[in-house]
Design a protein around this motif. Structure first.
Motif, PDB file in Angstrom:
ATOM      1  N   ASP A 112       1.452 -44.286  18.371  1.00 25.51           N
ATOM      2  CA  ASP A 112       1.806 -44.091  19.786  1.00 25.51           C
ATOM      3  C   ASP A 112       2.760 -42.908  19.955  1.00 25.51           C
ATOM      4  N   TRP A 113       3.710 -42.788  19.034  1.00 27.50           N
ATOM      5  CA  TRP A 113       4.673 -41.680  19.078  1.00 27.50           C
ATOM      6  C   TRP A 113       3.939 -40.353  18.946  1.00 27.50           C
ATOM      7  N   TYR A 114       2.976 -40.285  17.988  1.00 25.45           N
ATOM      8  CA  TYR A 114       2.186 -39.060  17.838  1.00 25.45           C
ATOM      9  C   TYR A 114       1.439 -38.741  19.127  1.00 25.45           C
ATOM     10  N   ASP A 115       0.816 -39.777  19.724  1.00 25.90           N
ATOM     11  CA  ASP A 115       0.103 -39.555  20.987  1.00 25.90           C
ATOM     12  C   ASP A 115       1.048 -38.977  22.039  1.00 25.90           C
ATOM     13  N   GLY A 116       2.236 -39.561  22.136  1.00 26.67           N
ATOM     14  CA  GLY A 116       3.217 -39.075  23.112  1.00 26.67           C
ATOM     15  C   GLY A 116       3.674 -37.659  22.823  1.00 26.67           C
ATOM     16  N   ARG A 117       3.858 -37.317  21.577  1.00 29.51           N
ATOM     17  CA  ARG A 117       4.273 -35.947  21.212  1.00 29.51           C
ATOM     18  C   ARG A 117       3.157 -34.947  21.481  1.00 29.51           C
ATOM     19  N   ILE A 118       1.940 -35.347  21.120  1.00 24.80           N
ATOM     20  CA  ILE A 118       0.796 -34.452  21.322  1.00 24.80           C
ATOM     21  C   ILE A 118       0.591 -34.182  22.803  1.00 24.80           C
ATOM     22  N   ASN A 119       0.804 -35.194  23.640  1.00 27.10           N
ATOM     23  CA  ASN A 119       0.596 -35.065  25.086  1.00 27.10           C
ATOM     24  C   ASN A 119       1.874 -34.636  25.824  1.00 27.10           C
ATOM     25  N   PHE A 120       2.905 -34.283  25.092  1.00 24.26           N
ATOM     26  CA  PHE A 120       4.181 -33.823  25.650  1.00 24.26           C
ATOM     27  C   PHE A 120       4.847 -34.878  26.547  1.00 24.26           C
ATOM     28  N   GLN A 121       4.613 -36.156  26.264  1.00 15.36           N
ATOM     29  CA  GLN A 121       5.222 -37.229  27.046  1.00 15.36           C
ATOM     30  C   GLN A 121       6.470 -37.800  26.353  1.00 15.36           C
ATOM     31  N   ILE A 122       6.627 -37.495  25.084  1.00 14.07           N
ATOM     32  CA  ILE A 122       7.778 -37.972  24.308  1.00 14.07           C
ATOM     33  C   ILE A 122       8.441 -36.764  23.683  1.00 14.07           C
ATOM     34  N   ASN A 123       9.777 -36.694  23.819  1.00 11.86           N
ATOM     35  CA  ASN A 123      10.465 -35.562  23.184  1.00 11.86           C
ATOM     36  C   ASN A 123      11.548 -36.033  22.216  1.00 11.86           C
ATOM     37  N   GLU A 124      11.635 -37.338  21.973  1.00 10.73           N
ATOM     38  CA  GLU A 124      12.635 -37.847  21.030  1.00 10.73           C
ATOM     39  C   GLU A 124      12.028 -37.955  19.625  1.00 10.73           C
ATOM     40  N   ASP A 125      12.908 -38.034  18.629  1.00  4.58           N
ATOM     41  CA  ASP A 125      12.405 -38.195  17.262  1.00  4.58           C
ATOM     42  C   ASP A 125      11.909 -39.638  17.078  1.00  4.58           C
ATOM     43  N   PHE A 126      11.146 -39.860  15.994  1.00  5.83           N
ATOM     44  CA  PHE A 126      10.515 -41.161  15.790  1.00  5.83           C
ATOM     45  C   PHE A 126      11.542 -42.275  15.603  1.00  5.83           C
ATOM     46  N   GLU A 127      12.621 -41.993  14.896  1.00  2.00           N
ATOM     47  CA  GLU A 127      13.648 -43.020  14.656  1.00  2.00           C
ATOM     48  C   GLU A 127      14.219 -43.536  15.980  1.00  2.00           C
ATOM     49  N   SER A 128      14.514 -42.641  16.882  1.00  3.52           N
ATOM     50  CA  SER A 128      15.027 -43.044  18.196  1.00  3.52           C
ATOM     51  C   SER A 128      13.971 -43.830  18.960  1.00  3.52           C
ATOM     52  N   TYR A 129      12.749 -43.356  18.920  1.00  3.74           N
ATOM     53  CA  TYR A 129      11.634 -44.035  19.595  1.00  3.74           C
ATOM     54  C   TYR A 129      11.478 -45.457  19.045  1.00  3.74           C
ATOM     55  N   LEU A 130      11.509 -45.598  17.726  1.00  8.69           N
ATOM     56  CA  LEU A 130      11.337 -46.902  17.085  1.00  8.69           C
ATOM     57  C   LEU A 130      12.509 -47.828  17.395  1.00  8.69           C
ATOM     58  N   ASN A 131      13.712 -47.287  17.449  1.00 13.64           N
ATOM     59  CA  ASN A 131      14.892 -48.108  17.740  1.00 13.64           C
ATOM     60  C   ASN A 131      14.788 -48.791  19.099  1.00 13.64           C
ATOM     61  N   ARG A 132      14.125 -48.168  20.040  1.00 11.58           N
ATOM     62  CA  ARG A 132      13.959 -48.784  21.371  1.00 11.58           C
ATOM     63  C   ARG A 132      13.178 -50.088  21.253  1.00 11.58           C
ATOM     64  N   PHE A 133      12.208 -50.123  20.348  1.00 13.19           N
ATOM     65  CA  PHE A 133      11.388 -51.332  20.165  1.00 13.19           C
ATOM     66  C   PHE A 133      12.113 -52.381  19.335  1.00 13.19           C
ATOM     67  N   ASN A 134      12.889 -51.941  18.354  1.00 11.68           N
ATOM     68  CA  ASN A 134      13.582 -52.869  17.465  1.00 11.68           C
ATOM     69  C   ASN A 134      14.763 -53.557  18.122  1.00 11.68           C
ATOM     70  N   GLN A 135      15.304 -53.009  19.215  1.00 16.88           N
ATOM     71  CA  GLN A 135      16.447 -53.616  19.884  1.00 16.88           C
ATOM     72  C   GLN A 135      16.075 -54.985  20.443  1.00 16.88           C
ATOM     73  N   GLY A 136      14.837 -55.200  20.780  1.00 17.20           N
ATOM     74  CA  GLY A 136      14.404 -56.478  21.321  1.00 17.20           C
ATOM     75  C   GLY A 136      14.147 -57.528  20.256  1.00 17.20           C
ATOM     76  N   ASP A 137      14.199 -57.153  18.953  1.00 18.80           N
ATOM     77  CA  ASP A 137      13.888 -58.077  17.870  1.00 18.80           C
ATOM     78  C   ASP A 137      15.092 -58.913  17.445  1.00 18.80           C
ATOM     79  N   ASP A 138      16.283 -58.622  17.941  1.00 21.87           N
ATOM     80  CA  ASP A 138      17.486 -59.338  17.484  1.00 21.87           C
ATOM     81  C   ASP A 138      17.542 -60.759  17.954  1.00 21.87           C
TER      82      ASP A 138
END
Length: 138
Positions: A112-138
């Motif tokens: 999904d991150w690659y798709d967002g980068r390729i389509n210029f919809q995401i400009n953050e690095d993957f670690e930051s992108y992934l952290n958004r999803f992991n915050q809900g796992d606590d």
């Protein structure tokens, strides 16, 4: 009753003759012998080997498989032990499946991150992108 030579049996079950001999040496399978002492297999052996391969594919070790076969040969008095062994293997396999599913989530997020980068919809690095999803796992 259909009888299969080791070569025919190997083809039917998708294994090599070498593997079948190894399983025989480990006493996991017990082919019958004809009057010339040549081994042969039956449809019942196909079913039994199918079950053994199922156990193997769950991650059951050769030691555990040998133990299961040994217990099975002792009859119904070992049902509780066999059930306990299978339950342990099942629990371990379920843990492995969970770990694989957790890893697949990361891979899906990476795609999904690659798709967002390729389509210029995401400009953050993957670690930051992934952290958004992991915050809900606590």
């Amino acid at each position: 009753m259909e009888k299969y030579t080791i070569g025919e049996f190997a083809k039917k079950v998708g294994l090599t003759s070498y593997t079948l001999r190894y399983y025989e040496n480990q006493k996991l399978i017990m082919p019958k012998r004809d009057r010339h002492q040549r081994r042969y297999y039956t449809d019942e052996d196909i079913k039994w080997l199918g079950f053994l391969l199922c156990l193997k594919n769950t991650g059951m070790t050769m030691f555990e498989m040998s133990r299961y076969v040994e217990l099975r040969s002792q009859g119904d008095s070992t049902m509780h032990e066999r059930k306990k062994l299978l339950s342990q293997v099942k629990e371990r396999s379920e843990q492995q499946v969970k770990e694989i599913q957790d890893n697949l989530k990361v891979v899906e997020h990476k795609i999904d991150w690659y798709d967002g980068r390729i389509n210029f919809q995401i400009n953050e690095d993957f670690e930051s992108y992934l952290n958004r999803f992991n915050q809900g796992d606590d």
